[in-house]
Design an enzyme around this catalytic site. Sequence first.
Site, mmCIF file in Angstrom:
data_model
loop_
_atom_site.group_PDB
_atom_site.id
_atom_site.type_symbol
_atom_site.label_atom_id
_atom_site.label_comp_id
_atom_site.label_asym_id
_atom_site.label_seq_id
_atom_site.Cartn_x
_atom_site.Cartn_y
_atom_site.Cartn_z
ATOM 1 N N LYS A 137 45.904 38.570 34.619
ATOM 2 C CA LYS A 137 44.903 37.890 35.450
ATOM 3 C C LYS A 137 44.707 38.614 36.771
ATOM 4 O O LYS A 137 43.572 38.901 37.176
ATOM 5 C CB LYS A 137 45.320 36.447 35.708
ATOM 6 C CG LYS A 137 44.238 35.621 36.414
ATOM 7 C CD LYS A 137 44.802 34.504 37.243
ATOM 8 C CE LYS A 137 45.348 34.998 38.555
ATOM 9 N NZ LYS A 137 45.775 33.921 39.476
ATOM 10 N N ASP A 155 42.138 32.026 35.219
ATOM 11 C CA ASP A 155 43.042 31.213 36.029
ATOM 12 C C ASP A 155 42.971 29.775 35.518
ATOM 13 O O ASP A 155 42.392 29.506 34.457
ATOM 14 C CB ASP A 155 42.696 31.310 37.511
ATOM 15 C CG ASP A 155 41.413 30.559 37.866
ATOM 16 O OD1 ASP A 155 40.629 30.209 36.950
ATOM 17 O OD2 ASP A 155 41.206 30.301 39.064
#
Length: 225
Positions: A137, A155
């Site tokens: 991420k 997220d």
Amino acid sequence: MRAPAKPTTPSRRESAEARKHRAVRIAARLQEAYPDATCELDFHNPWELLVATILSAQCTDKMVNQVTPALFEQFPDASSLARAPQSKIERLIRKTGFYSQKAKAIRASAKAIVSRFESRVPDTIEDLTSLQGVGRKTASVVLGTAFGKPAVFVDTHVKRLSYRLALTRFDEPDKVEQDIRRLLPPEQWTEFCHRLIHHGRRVCFARKPNCQGCPLEPMCPRVGV
């Protein structure tokens, strides 16, 4: 008063083509609602964004933005932070939480960037994820936001909204990422993720989402709501 539009209910019978068409409509509606949406972490270069993103784990962007000016004033690049004492970094980032682990991560990443990448933040997913404290991420945020490369970063907001919108049926970030990649063209990935995050923070809350005030309401099946 006009009754609110009945939400679509794309079930398991929704074809891949129909889901893709709906995803394109959702992306267009988000672009209308948040045309200027971008990363809410303050940064001036890839190094600052990398550090800020690491610090944002289990912390709000607002708090990170309060902490990073003093950090970057003293340690403006990877070379200077790599030489910094661990204790000094910890003091500067204490308010972001988990400061000991985060200080170790950004210090180790700084050393690796200096020794392996000529003091420049790498611009591939493989090299970024080889740095300590940098998961997929974080790497994707840096690639898409700082380097302008097509990237999907999942997220909590992107994961939650993708599931509620029935763009994915998975909970695992890597599978959510693959579904988004299949539904939208690469040039839309980064902006789409930023807009989902904006929408999740302002309208589609984890608890009690504001469905009546949602621009996506006509095309949202409200999965799990």
